[in-house]
Scaffold this motif. Structure first.
Motif, PDB file in Angstrom:
ATOM      1  N   LEU A 230     -12.313  -3.113 -10.511  1.00 31.62           N
ATOM      2  CA  LEU A 230     -10.937  -3.426 -10.156  1.00 31.62           C
ATOM      3  C   LEU A 230     -10.653  -4.908 -10.434  1.00 31.62           C
ATOM      4  O   LEU A 230     -11.404  -5.780  -9.979  1.00 31.62           O
ATOM      5  CB  LEU A 230     -10.681  -3.109  -8.684  1.00 31.62           C
ATOM      6  CG  LEU A 230      -9.279  -3.387  -8.165  1.00 31.62           C
ATOM      7  CD1 LEU A 230      -8.242  -2.496  -8.844  1.00 31.62           C
ATOM      8  CD2 LEU A 230      -9.227  -3.204  -6.640  1.00 31.62           C
ATOM      9  N   PHE A 231      -9.614  -5.188 -11.172  1.00 31.16           N
ATOM     10  CA  PHE A 231      -9.182  -6.530 -11.568  1.00 31.16           C
ATOM     11  C   PHE A 231     -10.124  -7.183 -12.581  1.00 31.16           C
ATOM     12  O   PHE A 231     -10.184  -8.413 -12.685  1.00 31.16           O
ATOM     13  CB  PHE A 231      -9.012  -7.459 -10.348  1.00 31.16           C
ATOM     14  CG  PHE A 231      -8.062  -6.959  -9.307  1.00 31.16           C
ATOM     15  CD1 PHE A 231      -6.894  -6.297  -9.674  1.00 31.16           C
ATOM     16  CD2 PHE A 231      -8.326  -7.140  -7.961  1.00 31.16           C
ATOM     17  CE1 PHE A 231      -5.995  -5.847  -8.704  1.00 31.16           C
ATOM     18  CE2 PHE A 231      -7.448  -6.685  -6.990  1.00 31.16           C
ATOM     19  CZ  PHE A 231      -6.277  -6.033  -7.355  1.00 31.16           C
ATOM     20  N   ILE A 232     -10.857  -6.395 -13.335  1.00 34.99           N
ATOM     21  CA  ILE A 232     -11.825  -6.969 -14.265  1.00 34.99           C
ATOM     22  C   ILE A 232     -11.153  -7.821 -15.342  1.00 34.99           C
ATOM     23  O   ILE A 232     -11.744  -8.781 -15.850  1.00 34.99           O
ATOM     24  CB  ILE A 232     -12.706  -5.869 -14.904  1.00 34.99           C
ATOM     25  CG1 ILE A 232     -13.909  -6.509 -15.611  1.00 34.99           C
ATOM     26  CG2 ILE A 232     -11.900  -4.980 -15.847  1.00 34.99           C
ATOM     27  CD1 ILE A 232     -14.967  -5.521 -16.044  1.00 34.99           C
ATOM     28  N   ASP A 233      -9.916  -7.506 -15.693  1.00 39.60           N
ATOM     29  CA  ASP A 233      -9.207  -8.326 -16.675  1.00 39.60           C
ATOM     30  C   ASP A 233      -8.959  -9.734 -16.140  1.00 39.60           C
ATOM     31  O   ASP A 233      -9.046 -10.720 -16.886  1.00 39.60           O
ATOM     32  CB  ASP A 233      -7.879  -7.669 -17.066  1.00 39.60           C
ATOM     33  CG  ASP A 233      -8.080  -6.404 -17.894  1.00 39.60           C
ATOM     34  OD1 ASP A 233      -8.913  -6.439 -18.811  1.00 39.60           O
ATOM     35  OD2 ASP A 233      -7.416  -5.391 -17.608  1.00 39.60           O
ATOM     36  N   ILE A 234      -8.658  -9.828 -14.849  1.00 36.71           N
ATOM     37  CA  ILE A 234      -8.461 -11.141 -14.236  1.00 36.71           C
ATOM     38  C   ILE A 234      -9.799 -11.863 -14.134  1.00 36.71           C
ATOM     39  O   ILE A 234      -9.882 -13.077 -14.369  1.00 36.71           O
ATOM     40  CB  ILE A 234      -7.806 -11.008 -12.845  1.00 36.71           C
ATOM     41  CG1 ILE A 234      -6.451 -10.306 -12.961  1.00 36.71           C
ATOM     42  CG2 ILE A 234      -7.645 -12.381 -12.190  1.00 36.71           C
ATOM     43  CD1 ILE A 234      -5.756 -10.074 -11.629  1.00 36.71           C
ATOM     44  N   VAL A 235     -10.849 -11.121 -13.798  1.00 34.89           N
ATOM     45  CA  VAL A 235     -12.190 -11.713 -13.753  1.00 34.89           C
ATOM     46  C   VAL A 235     -12.535 -12.322 -15.109  1.00 34.89           C
ATOM     47  O   VAL A 235     -13.065 -13.435 -15.199  1.00 34.89           O
ATOM     48  CB  VAL A 235     -13.246 -10.653 -13.364  1.00 34.89           C
ATOM     49  CG1 VAL A 235     -14.651 -11.234 -13.466  1.00 34.89           C
ATOM     50  CG2 VAL A 235     -13.003 -10.134 -11.951  1.00 34.89           C
TER      51      VAL A 235
END
Length: 296
Positions: A230-235
Motif C-alpha cells: 500500500l502506497f508503494i508508489d509514494i515509497v
C-alpha cells in the motif's frame, strides 16, 4: 611455553574479533541483491520475539527492568530454543539494553533487528499523549529525528546488531488510531487522499531519518516496515535512501505478485517482517477460533 603463548594470543584475538560490532551491508550486483555480514552472504531466518510472562502484557511486562538473573534465565531458555530452530535473527522493539543484544549474539549467534515504531501507536509530545501521529507537524518531525539519532548513538557499536527497522505497517495506521486493525475505506479516492495527505509526509520523514542514521552509522542498513505494498508508489518517490523494504504480508498461501511489484516499483531488496494467513479457514469458509486451537 611458546605454543601456549601463541594459543593465548589466538584466543584473545578470537574473543576480541567476536566482540566487535558487525559490518552489515546491502550488496547489489549482476546476480541481484543480498545482505552481507562481515564479508559473508547472509540469509535472514528470523522471527518476531518478545518476552511477556504469564499474567502480564506488552504494556506492563517490563521485562528489561527485571534483575540480570531473571533476564539471563529467560534468555537462556528462549534463545536456546530459537537456536535449535535455526533462527539467526530476532526482531525486537527498542527498549532492550544493548548489553543483552550482545549477550544473545555472543552466546547464541542470534542477531537483533532493532525496531522503532516511528510513531505508529502515537507519541508523547511536550508531556501530552498524542494518539494520532501527524508526520507533517514540525514538533513531530523534530521529536522523531531526535529519537532516531539517539537510537544510533546508543546502539551503533553493539555486537549483534544487524540493522535498524523503522515502523510497523505505519501506512495502515494512517487510517485509524491505536493498534487495532480495521477495514480499509472502499474508495480508491479516499485511499489516495490519505496517502498524499498523511502518507507522503511520513515516508519523507522516514527517509530523512534514514539519511541521518546512515551518516552516523555506516555499518548497519536502515529498513522500513510497510503494510504490504500500500502506497508503494509514494515509497518509491520519497524513500530513496532506505536500504531495505520490509513488509508485513498476509496474503495467504502465496505472495502472488509481491516480488514483481517491489522489483518494478522500488528495485530494493524485500524483507518479510511478518507473513502468514489471516484468521480465516478457507476450506470451511469461517473464522478460525485461535483460543480453541491453542488449548487443544
Amino acid at each position: 611455553m611458546k605454543n601456549n603463548f601463541l594459543r593465548f594470543v589466538l584466543f584473545l584475538f578470537t574473543v576480541t574479533a567476536f566482540a566487535q560490532s558487525n559490518k552489515v551491508s546491502v550488496v547489489s550486483n549482476e546476480e541481484g541483491m543480498k545482505l552481507v555480514v562481515n564479508g559473508k552472504d547472509f540469509m535472514i531466518n528470523g522471527m518476531n520475539w518478545d518476552y511477556i510472562p504469564i499474567g502480564t502484557n506488552t504494556v506492563n511486562a517490563n521485562f528489561w527492568k527485571k534483575s540480570d538473573d531473571v533476564i539471563k534465565a529467560a534468555l537462556d531458555t528462549e534463545m536456546s530454543l530459537l537456536k535449535n530452530m535455526n533462527v539467526n535473527v530476532i526482531r525486537q522493539y527498542t527498549g532492550i539494553p544493548s548489553k543483552w543484544i550482545k549477550y544473545i549474539y555472543e552466546n547464541y549467534g542470534i542477531y537483533t533487528m532493532l525496531n522503532h515504531s516511528f510513531g505508529r501507536y502515537g507519541l508523547t509530545l511536550d508531556g501530552v499523549w498524542t494518539p494520532v501521529t501527524i508526520y507533517s507537524e514540525p514538533r513531530t518531525q523534530e521529536f522523531l529525528i531526535a529519537e532516531m539519532e539517539q537510537l544510533v548513538k546508543d546502539y551503533k557499536d553493539t555486537p549483534g546488531l544487524l540493522l535498524y527497522l523503522l515502523g510497523n505497517e505505519n501506512n495502515y495506521g494512517l487510517f485509524w488510531a491505536g493498534a487495532e486493525t480495521e477495514d480499509f475505506p472502499d474508495s480508491d479516492e479516499e485511499k489516495k487522499f490519505i496517502g498524499e495527505k498523511r502518507g507522503r509526509p511520513m515516508y519523507k520523514l522516514m527517509n530523512e531519518a534514514a539519511k541521518k542514521m546512515k551518516a552516523m552509522d555506516t555499518s548497519h542498513p536502515v529498513a522500513i516496515c510497510n503494510g504490504d505494498v500500500l502506497f508503494i508508489d509514494i515509497v518509491a518517490e520519497e524513500c530513496k535512501d532506505v536500504d531495505i523494504y520490509g513488509v508485513n504480508s498476509y496474503r495467504g498461501s502465496s505472495f502472488t505478485d509481491m516480488f514483481e511489484v517491489v522489483k518494478q516499483k522500488l528495485n530494493k531488496p524485500i524483507m518479510f517482517t511478518e507473513f502468514g494467513a489471516d484468521a480465516f479457514n478457507e476450506i470451511e469458509k469461517k473464522k478460525i477460533n485461535f483460543l480453541k486451537h491453542i488449548i487443544w
